[in-house]
Every structure is written in C-alpha cells, then in structure tokens.
Design a protein around this motif. Structure first.
Motif, PDB file in Angstrom:
ATOM      1  N   PHE A 206       0.820  -1.212   0.000  1.00 55.40           N
ATOM      2  CA  PHE A 206       0.000   0.000   0.000  1.00 55.40           C
ATOM      3  C   PHE A 206       0.854   1.262   0.000  1.00 55.40           C
ATOM      4  O   PHE A 206       1.942   1.294   0.568  1.00 55.40           O
ATOM      5  CB  PHE A 206      -0.897   0.032   1.249  1.00 55.40           C
ATOM      6  N   THR A 207       0.332   2.335  -0.595  1.00 55.77           N
ATOM      7  CA  THR A 207       0.993   3.640  -0.508  1.00 55.77           C
ATOM      8  C   THR A 207       0.724   4.243   0.877  1.00 55.77           C
ATOM      9  O   THR A 207      -0.114   3.750   1.634  1.00 55.77           O
ATOM     10  CB  THR A 207       0.440   4.605  -1.566  1.00 55.77           C
ATOM     11  N   ASP A 208       1.398   5.340   1.185  1.00 57.58           N
ATOM     12  CA  ASP A 208       1.279   5.965   2.512  1.00 57.58           C
ATOM     13  C   ASP A 208      -0.165   6.272   2.918  1.00 57.58           C
ATOM     14  O   ASP A 208      -0.563   5.933   4.042  1.00 57.58           O
ATOM     15  CB  ASP A 208       2.104   7.256   2.574  1.00 57.58           C
TER      16      ASP A 208
ATOM     17  N   GLN B 231      -1.948   3.053   3.777  1.00 57.11           N
ATOM     18  CA  GLN B 231      -1.380   2.503   5.010  1.00 57.11           C
ATOM     19  C   GLN B 231      -1.960   3.220   6.221  1.00 57.11           C
ATOM     20  O   GLN B 231      -2.337   2.592   7.214  1.00 57.11           O
ATOM     21  CB  GLN B 231       0.135   2.694   5.036  1.00 57.11           C
TER      22      GLN B 231
ATOM     23  N   PHE C 136       6.896   5.254   9.113  1.00 55.55           N
ATOM     24  CA  PHE C 136       6.545   6.245   8.102  1.00 55.55           C
ATOM     25  C   PHE C 136       5.051   6.572   8.148  1.00 55.55           C
ATOM     26  O   PHE C 136       4.488   7.110   7.217  1.00 55.55           O
ATOM     27  CB  PHE C 136       6.946   5.748   6.711  1.00 55.55           C
TER      28      PHE C 136
ATOM     29  N   ARG D 245       9.509   1.339   2.190  1.00 58.79           N
ATOM     30  CA  ARG D 245       9.151   2.753   2.122  1.00 58.79           C
ATOM     31  C   ARG D 245      10.302   3.721   2.434  1.00 58.79           C
ATOM     32  O   ARG D 245      10.114   4.924   2.450  1.00 58.79           O
ATOM     33  CB  ARG D 245       7.999   3.101   3.075  1.00 58.79           C
TER      34      ARG D 245
ATOM     35  N   ARG E   3      11.773   5.654  -3.460  1.00 63.55           N
ATOM     36  CA  ARG E   3      11.646   4.943  -2.189  1.00 63.55           C
ATOM     37  C   ARG E   3      11.571   3.454  -2.475  1.00 63.55           C
ATOM     38  O   ARG E   3      11.196   3.038  -3.559  1.00 63.55           O
ATOM     39  CB  ARG E   3      10.364   5.397  -1.460  1.00 63.55           C
TER      40      ARG E   3
END
Lengths: 279, 190
Positions: free
Chosen positions: A221-223, A226, A253, B64, B88
C-alpha cells in the motif's frame, strides 16, 4: 513511446475499469508491485496485453473473480516468519490470557495459512476455546480456499521447519491429514475461525479486537492507504490490544505511529496506547 | 550522469560483492542497490561483511525508505525489493521469480523504469539466469549494463544468460567493474 510507458497507461486504465465497473479501488496500491502483478496476470491468463485484460474485466461478468483472486494477497506459509509466533506465544498470549473472551482479526488471510497457524498456537496455549478468529480478505475465491484449508503436501518440509522454529509443542502432522499430494487442516482448527469478506481499502471497523495480525499486506500500500488501514486497526483495538505486522514492516513512516508502542525491538509487535477513537 | 547502480549476484557473489565495493570511494554519489541470492535468513551477517569491505554506509533496504545517494542497500532475505518513482523502496512477497526471492529481475525492472538512462546495472557471478530479463529492460530504457566476464566468474551462468538476452555495454573482469562505475559516476581520473 517505450513499451513500459504504454503499459503504465494501460495499468491506469485497468485500475479505472476495476473501480468503475466493479467498485474495487487499487488506486492506492504501491505502483511498482501492482504493475508487476497486473503484468503477471496478463501472462498467466495468456492474454496479449493489459488492454485485453481491461476489456474482459468490463464485459465478462464472471471474469472479475479470478482477477481479484490473483490481485489479492499472495499465498503464504504455515508459521511464516516463525520468530513472530515465538513472540506471540511468549509475550502476547500470556497478556491476553486474562480476558474471558478474545477476539483476533487476521486481515488479508489469503488462503488461510496464517489463521490455521494462529489456531494451532492458541490450542497449544490452552486458549483456543475462548478465542474467536476473524480471518478476512477481499477475495471470495481466496476465502473459499481458506475455508477448505488444503495445501500442497510438497510445502510440508517448509511448514515443519517453520513450526519447529516457531517453538511448536506437538507434531504438525497432528493438525492435518496428508492424502495423495495434499494436506488438509483438521476441522477442529476451524471451529472458532470465521472467514469473512472485508476490504481494507473501503470497509470499516466491525468489532472490538484484542489482537490484529496483518503481516506483509501493508507493504503493498501507498502511505495514505497505510494510514487509513492502521487507523482502522487502532480504532478496532481495545486499549492495550496488540498489532502484529510483518518483520520487514514498520510504523515509522505512518501518522498513527504515536498511538502504538513497540513491544520488542527485534519484532514488529505493537501495543495500542492511545484511547480508542482518539483524533 | 549515473544516479543509481543495481547489482545482482548469486553463487560466489559474496566475495565478488566485497571486491566490487572495496573499489568504491567515499565520493561515490550514486545509490548502490544489491540483490544477493541466499539460502539462509542470516542476512545481517552479509550486511556486516559488506560493511567491512566498503567505505560507504551499508544497510538492509527497508519498506518505504527514501533512497539516499552514496549509500549501499541490500535486499532483505525472502522479499523482493522494488524501487518506486518517488525514489523509495517497496518490498513484496509475491511469488518467486526464476525460483528466487529476492530476484534481481524484479529490482532491475523497477529501477530501470525509475532511473532510465541514469541507471547502471551489474550482473555478477551466479548459477541461474536471474537478472537477464531485468538487464534487457535496463538497456532498452537507456541504462548501462555491465556484465562480469563469464570466463572469470565463479559461476558463469548468470552473466552468460544476461549476455545472451540483453547483450552488454561492458563485459569486464571483476577488478575493472568498480573503476567503470566510478567513471560512469563522473569521478575524475577513474
């Protein structure tokens, strides 16, 4: 234009088609691994291009099920990343033992390997009767396979090795029956597991949990996604409840990191600290 | 100018990697990202080994994590390592590629899409054909491919497979690969 750039356009259109036609939103999946999976799907289905996949997804009513199955969490192993099970056995289960009833959510269960591993762990700790495991996935096809609990017998050496490293107390063969080239997990392990459809992208909290296992799902998943999912986990956990993620995953993150406390430096097991529904 | 360098190695790779990294100096600015096939999970040992052979910082790539210049990263055992457009890392436990995970093919292909002509890929010793498809994409997107001379590689199959499928910009003995990387990175008198 290079093939790879044309494929990027095709993947974007495919993603749009899945969303508009079937309501599945993959827009917040990590792009590099998602593209790999889509191209893998094209190869596996012997199609010529992603565009052909898109066409089938739009016009073929039943095709979507096999697409979703292959785009969901990949197949796992019994007792994968066994050191995590050692931590659960030694650090987490003794704490949970004080509750009369224990809810466990295993998010992204794929074919159920982890749910059965958890059931075995709980049995060996003498706690299974008090536990309810909710094993969820957004693929109905994967859930049907998870419900069956049948795995290729050729994986047994790996499972045995994992089980041993996880500190298993019995023989793994006591929990499954080997027939021809298949392993079938025993029905008694399934007694307190509910397999249910839940999509981390779009669905919400469905119960109050004492332990959530979600390993090697967040890496895809992207940020923003997430953060959404971790927020969902935070809001689902009782105060002091546990979150267990993959050994190569972290919360560092993420915006919800401050709501969780790392239990052990070596393993990604977290304890929820902030009050529920805190901003 | 080269911004990143991806390296794939298998059988015999540990000593080859040590020798390669020993040739990079403190002023080397590209990020170095390595897939070394390994049967064990004791990868930290490899991180330590390579750290001893290298003046640049060495660590295991994390999910990430932003990719830093002048830093050496190793793919974690049992995970594929990919590069995302925002520079990243991403990890995946999708199925093995060429029977291995991490696979150099997966790293090379994702890195090629991000860095294009600013990428160099290095295929070192190994006894399978992982890396060849990724190497082909690196070249077709304008990146530079360096292949260890199969005749002197401890296991020739991996470099030979890359040469068959992708050709190469440079076929070099191990001791000339680091000087070539310094040159591609624009280091003077390399």
């Amino acid at each position: 234009m290079h093939l790879t750039d044309r494929q990027d356009i095709e993947v974007a259109l495919f993603t749009e088609a899945l969303r508009k036609r079937h309501g599945y939103d993959f827009g917040q999946y990590a792009p590099a691994s998602f593209k790999r999976r889509v191209l893998g799907l094209v190869t596996a289905l012997h199609l010529r291009s992603v565009s052909e996949l898109t066409e089938r997804v739009i016009h073929d009513e039943t095709f979507i099920h096999s697409v979703i199955e292959r785009l969901s969490v990949p197949v796992s192993e019994l007792f994968r990343e066994p050191q995590t099970f050692v931590a659960l056995r030694e650090r987490v289960l003794p704490e949970l033992a004080s509750y009369p009833h224990i809810n466990i959510w295993q998010a992204g269960c794929a074919h159920g390997e982890e749910a059965y591993s958890m059931a075995i762990l709980l049995r060996e700790a003498g706690m299974y009767e008090r536990c309810q495991i909710y094993a969820t996935d957004f693929s109905d096809a994967a859930l049907a396979k998870a419900q069956e609990g049948i795995y290729p017998a050729r994986e047994m050496p790996l499972y045995l090795e994992n089980y041993r490293k996880a500190g298993g107390k019995a023989r793994l063969q006591d929990y499954c029956t080997e027939k021809y080239d298949l392993l079938k997990m025993h029905d008694e392990l399934r007694a307190n597991i509910t397999f249910a459809n839940h999509n981390l992208v779009s669905d919400g909290v469905f119960g109050e949990m004492h332990l959530i296992l979600c390993r090697n799902v967040l890496i895809y998943f992207t940020d923003p996604l997430q953060d959404r999912v971790l927020g969902l986990f935070r809001d689902s956990l009782v105060r002091g409840g546990y979150l267990c993620i993959g050994i190569k995953e972290s919360l560092s993150f993420s915006g919800v990191a401050s709501d969780f406390q790392l239990l052990s430096r070596e393993l990604p097991v977290f304890r929820r600290t902030a009050p529920r529904n805190a901003p | 100018m080269m911004e990143a360098c991806v390296v794939g190695a298998s059988t015999g790779g540990v000593s080859a990697l040590r020798s390669l990294l020993r040739g990079l100096d403190k002023g080397f600015r590209p990020s170095v990202i390595i897939v070394q096939h390994t049967a064990t999970e004791g990868f930290n040992v490899l991180v330590d080994l390579l750290r001893d052979s290298c003046v640049l910082p060495v660590s295991e790539a994390q999910s990430r994590e932003p990719i830093q210049p002048g830093h050496v990263y190793l793919a974690p055992p049992r995970y594929h390592l990919l590069v995302e457009r925002q520079h990243r890392f991403a990890l995946s436990v999708d199925e093995r590629v060429c029977h291995v995970r991490p696979a150099a093919d997966v790293l090379f292909q994702s890195a090629a899409e991000v860095w294009r002509e600013r990428l160099a890929a290095v295929v070192l010793t190994g006894a399978n054909d992982d890396g060849a498809r990724g190497a082909a994409l690196v070249r077709s997107l304008g990146g530079t491919l360096i292949v260890q001379d199969p005749q002197e590689a401890e296991a020739p199959e991996m470099p030979a497979a890359a040469l068959r499928l992708a050709g190469a910009d440079h076929v070099l003995p191990l001791n000339r690969i680091a000087p070539m990387l310094l040159k591609l990175a624009g280091r003077a008198n390399a």
